[in-house]
Design a protein around this motif. Structure first.
Motif, PDB file in Angstrom:
ATOM      1  N   ASP A 299      -4.060  -9.762   7.219  1.00 33.18           N
ATOM      2  CA  ASP A 299      -3.182  -9.251   8.233  1.00 33.18           C
ATOM      3  C   ASP A 299      -2.216  -8.191   7.399  1.00 33.18           C
ATOM      4  O   ASP A 299      -1.842  -7.066   7.963  1.00 33.18           O
ATOM      5  CB  ASP A 299      -2.733 -10.039   9.197  1.00 33.18           C
ATOM      6  CG  ASP A 299      -3.118 -10.005  10.470  1.00 33.18           C
ATOM      7  OD1 ASP A 299      -3.931  -9.291  10.715  1.00 33.18           O
ATOM      8  OD2 ASP A 299      -2.743 -10.952  11.161  1.00 33.18           O
ATOM      9  N   ALA A 300      -1.712  -8.593   6.388  1.00 36.09           N
ATOM     10  CA  ALA A 300      -0.565  -7.889   5.873  1.00 36.09           C
ATOM     11  C   ALA A 300      -1.037  -6.565   5.101  1.00 36.09           C
ATOM     12  O   ALA A 300      -0.317  -5.545   4.986  1.00 36.09           O
ATOM     13  CB  ALA A 300      -0.072  -8.928   4.643  1.00 36.09           C
ATOM     14  N   LEU A 301      -2.361  -6.598   4.787  1.00 32.44           N
ATOM     15  CA  LEU A 301      -2.756  -5.386   4.259  1.00 32.44           C
ATOM     16  C   LEU A 301      -2.931  -4.160   5.230  1.00 32.44           C
ATOM     17  O   LEU A 301      -2.912  -2.794   4.943  1.00 32.44           O
ATOM     18  CB  LEU A 301      -4.315  -5.337   3.665  1.00 32.44           C
ATOM     19  CG  LEU A 301      -4.185  -6.549   2.428  1.00 32.44           C
ATOM     20  CD1 LEU A 301      -5.824  -6.483   2.005  1.00 32.44           C
ATOM     21  CD2 LEU A 301      -3.283  -6.158   1.330  1.00 32.44           C
ATOM     22  N   LEU A 302      -2.677  -4.572   6.508  1.00 35.11           N
ATOM     23  CA  LEU A 302      -3.216  -3.584   7.658  1.00 35.11           C
ATOM     24  C   LEU A 302      -1.933  -2.875   7.997  1.00 35.11           C
ATOM     25  O   LEU A 302      -1.939  -2.011   9.061  1.00 35.11           O
ATOM     26  CB  LEU A 302      -3.764  -4.280   8.889  1.00 35.11           C
ATOM     27  CG  LEU A 302      -4.921  -5.320   8.599  1.00 35.11           C
ATOM     28  CD1 LEU A 302      -5.680  -5.786   9.727  1.00 35.11           C
ATOM     29  CD2 LEU A 302      -6.133  -4.516   7.769  1.00 35.11           C
ATOM     30  N   GLN A 303      -0.858  -3.367   7.637  1.00 37.55           N
ATOM     31  CA  GLN A 303       0.702  -2.922   8.101  1.00 37.55           C
ATOM     32  C   GLN A 303       0.999  -1.573   7.647  1.00 37.55           C
ATOM     33  O   GLN A 303       0.546  -1.263   6.441  1.00 37.55           O
ATOM     34  CB  GLN A 303       1.729  -4.005   7.943  1.00 37.55           C
ATOM     35  CG  GLN A 303       1.243  -5.272   8.461  1.00 37.55           C
ATOM     36  CD  GLN A 303       0.912  -5.312   9.915  1.00 37.55           C
ATOM     37  OE1 GLN A 303       1.384  -4.711  10.739  1.00 37.55           O
ATOM     38  NE2 GLN A 303      -0.194  -6.050  10.563  1.00 37.55           N
ATOM     39  N   PRO A 304       1.634  -0.912   8.378  1.00 39.59           N
ATOM     40  CA  PRO A 304       1.995   0.434   7.914  1.00 39.59           C
ATOM     41  C   PRO A 304       2.732   0.325   6.723  1.00 39.59           C
ATOM     42  O   PRO A 304       3.716  -0.800   6.553  1.00 39.59           O
ATOM     43  CB  PRO A 304       3.254   1.085   9.098  1.00 39.59           C
ATOM     44  CG  PRO A 304       2.801   0.261  10.429  1.00 39.59           C
ATOM     45  CD  PRO A 304       2.142  -0.984   9.742  1.00 39.59           C
ATOM     46  N   GLY A 305       2.763   0.856   5.804  1.00 40.50           N
ATOM     47  CA  GLY A 305       3.267   0.936   4.546  1.00 40.50           C
ATOM     48  C   GLY A 305       2.297   0.067   3.130  1.00 40.50           C
ATOM     49  O   GLY A 305       2.397   0.505   2.139  1.00 40.50           O
ATOM     50  N   GLU A 306       1.660  -0.702   3.779  1.00 39.92           N
ATOM     51  CA  GLU A 306       0.559  -1.432   2.983  1.00 39.92           C
ATOM     52  C   GLU A 306      -0.837  -0.516   2.938  1.00 39.92           C
ATOM     53  O   GLU A 306      -1.487  -1.100   2.338  1.00 39.92           O
ATOM     54  CB  GLU A 306       0.675  -2.782   3.323  1.00 39.92           C
ATOM     55  CG  GLU A 306       1.646  -3.643   3.121  1.00 39.92           C
ATOM     56  CD  GLU A 306       1.974  -4.041   1.430  1.00 39.92           C
ATOM     57  OE1 GLU A 306       1.150  -4.019   0.845  1.00 39.92           O
ATOM     58  OE2 GLU A 306       3.278  -3.920   1.084  1.00 39.92           O
ATOM     59  N   ASP A 307      -0.780   0.299   3.955  1.00 40.47           N
ATOM     60  CA  ASP A 307      -2.314   0.636   4.419  1.00 40.47           C
ATOM     61  C   ASP A 307      -2.878   2.092   3.767  1.00 40.47           C
ATOM     62  O   ASP A 307      -3.729   2.480   4.288  1.00 40.47           O
ATOM     63  CB  ASP A 307      -2.221   0.448   5.852  1.00 40.47           C
ATOM     64  CG  ASP A 307      -1.463   1.642   6.472  1.00 40.47           C
ATOM     65  OD1 ASP A 307      -0.477   2.072   5.868  1.00 40.47           O
ATOM     66  OD2 ASP A 307      -1.870   1.873   7.634  1.00 40.47           O
ATOM     67  N   ASN A 308      -2.044   2.333   2.730  1.00 45.27           N
ATOM     68  CA  ASN A 308      -2.242   3.521   2.125  1.00 45.27           C
ATOM     69  C   ASN A 308      -4.084   3.875   1.744  1.00 45.27           C
ATOM     70  O   ASN A 308      -4.662   4.756   1.885  1.00 45.27           O
ATOM     71  CB  ASN A 308      -1.678   3.717   0.808  1.00 45.27           C
ATOM     72  CG  ASN A 308      -1.778   5.144   0.398  1.00 45.27           C
ATOM     73  OD1 ASN A 308      -2.088   6.036   1.047  1.00 45.27           O
ATOM     74  ND2 ASN A 308      -1.414   5.406  -1.082  1.00 45.27           N
ATOM     75  N   ASP A 309      -4.643   2.655   1.408  1.00 46.61           N
ATOM     76  CA  ASP A 309      -6.113   2.463   1.005  1.00 46.61           C
ATOM     77  C   ASP A 309      -6.961   3.183   1.974  1.00 46.61           C
ATOM     78  O   ASP A 309      -8.154   3.571   1.949  1.00 46.61           O
ATOM     79  CB  ASP A 309      -6.451   1.457   0.244  1.00 46.61           C
ATOM     80  CG  ASP A 309      -5.780   1.243  -0.841  1.00 46.61           C
ATOM     81  OD1 ASP A 309      -5.810   1.810  -1.772  1.00 46.61           O
ATOM     82  OD2 ASP A 309      -5.218   0.075  -1.069  1.00 46.61           O
TER      83      ASP A 309
END
Ligand SMILES: Nc1ncnc2c1ncn2[C@@H]1O[C@H](COP(=O)(O)OP(=O)(O)OP(=O)(O)O)[C@@H](O)[C@H]1O
Ligand SMILES: [Mg+2]
Length: 410
Positions: A299-309
């Motif tokens: 879930d943490a990867l999907l958040q704005p700021g973490e989701d550049n990829d």
């Protein structure tokens, strides 16, 4: 093994891929290779590991990243610079000779700013407008290289970016220049007897195949052996996670590692590294057992700021396709993202396309769907899942599906 998620990995941090390395090396005996794939699947890491293995077998190797090149001359001087760097480990006299020869070569390119250290910045014009100049110079450079050493492996990273730059910067001649470049590569280079033992590994993350198909020049790359990097098997993915866990003194039993792999669903090492990275952080913040933190880590990867990829996946469609096709592809993916099980063509995807393009005949709509479907299959956005008895198009990377859904919801 360090938990690195971003830059290319080397040495002990490069995990697995032994079978692919051996296979690529074998292929290189006879063929040049085109390694295409989405961002972050480990192309550069793999290319470097392959260079290391080839060097151990006596090949001379060079790597050039041509992402920043904006002209053919820029490409040639990058290659010349890499050649010069490769020569610095040779005896002084050899290096001096190489520099002298390179200096002459580079001056032959119209208007080139010689980029080789030790060579004065030169801007020599020979007969304005000679379109072929760069190919003659490039071929001469390859012959110079081949004269020094028979077996070369030239690793050219991000070639498609360079070719897209040529097209975008030069609306009139760009496509013709790309064709000339690829023709030079396919015909002129091959015709150089001295370069018979020279092999190329070309890689990139923006579809060179889409580019050549779109502009009707698929013939120019058909001598390259197309390769991709498949995701790890579950067993290799579990081994990698446990190697990482061991390094950070984290207890990660096989069942928990498998649960993490299944949450990612498409175990390319980068996404395993990312989830593991977040898991490490949550472990120290929350002190719960790893098995209870997997969901939160994804879930943490999907958040704005973490989701550049994940944004790259969307941008890539804009880069490769025209506006209409990009919008259609986005709509198809939006529909497939609704459930983890994916969507059916007959009941959902094709009708969606027909609603968006009512002017198309049934056959034309079907054809359009098939074209886009194949691009999305090839670029690993989705795969055709037949396990339920009916074919469903499903996202490969489950976190990407969840991101797609989150992004498109209010
Ligand atoms: N064999 C591997 N073992 C462990 N991690 C890997 C491996 N290959 C790739 N990775 C992971 O993927 C990340 C990106 O690798 P790399 O830069 O080689 O990919 P790439 O496809 O060249 O990416 P880009 O398209 O952005 O240039 C690394 O930082 C690492 O987290
Ligand atoms: Mg790379």
């Amino acid at each position: 093994m360090d938990n690195i998620a971003g830059p290319p990995v080397e040495g002990d941090n490069f995990f697995g891929r032994e079978t692919e390395l051996a296979r690529f090396l074998d292929t290189l005996q006879q063929h040049d290779i085109l390694l295409l794939g989405p961002r972050r699947i480990g192309k550069t890491s793999f290319g470097r590991a392959l260079m290391k293995n080839a060097a151990a077998q006596g090949w001379q190797v060079v790597e050039v990243n041509v992402a920043s090149c904006d002209s053919e001359a820029g490409f040639v001087s990058k290659l010349a610079k890499a050649f010069e760097d490769a020569a610095t480990s040779r005896p002084r006299q050899f290096l001096d000779q190489t520099r002298k020869a390179l200096s002459k070569l580079l001056q032959r390119i119209e208007g080139i700013e010689a980029a080789v250290p030790g060579v004065a910045k030169a801007s020599v014009r020979i007969g304005a407008g000679k379109a072929e100049d760069w190919t003659a110079t490039a071929s001469a450079l390859l012959q110079l290289m081949a004269a020094q050493q028979q077996r070369w492996l030239l690793y050219v990273d991000e070639l498609p970016i360079f070719l897209y730059t040529l097209i975008n910067n030069d609306p009139q001649q760009g496509v013709a220049r790309v064709r000339r470049f690829l023709d030079w590569f396919r015909n002129d280079v091959r015709a150089l007897a001295a370069c018979a033992q020279m092999r190329w590994l070309i890689s990139g993350s923006v579809g060179l195949d889409t580019l050549v198909q779109r502009h009707g020049m698929a013939d120019t790359i058909n001598t390259l052996k197309l390769e991709r990097l498949e995701p790890f098997s579950e067993a290799v993915a579990v081994d990698m996670l446990q190697a990482l866990a061991g390094h950070y003194a984290i207890t990660l039993d096989a069942a928990t590692a498998r649960a993490l792999v299944s949450a990612v669903q498409w175990p390319q090492p980068y996404y395993l590294q990312r989830v593991f990275n977040t898991l490490r952080r949550l472990l120290s913040e929350r002190g719960l057992p790893p098995a209870e933190l997997i969901e939160a880590a994804v879930d943490a990867l999907l958040q704005p700021g973490e989701d550049n990829d994940f944004h790259h996946w969307e941008q890539r469609l804009h880069q490769q396709l025209d506006t209409t096709d990009t919008e259609l592809a986005l709509a198809l993916l939006g529909a497939a993202a609704q459930t983890a099980a994916g969507a059916r063509a007959e009941t959902t995807l094709l009708p969606l396309l027909q609603t968006r393009l009512p002017e198309l005949s049934n056959d034309a709509a079907r054809h359009k769907f098939i074209t886009l479907r194949d691009i999305l299959l090839r670029d690993a956005y989705w795969y055709a899942d037949e396990s339920s008895g009916t074919r469903r198009y499903r996202f490969c990377l489950e976190p990407l599906r969840r991101w797609w859904l989150r992004r498109n919801s209010l």
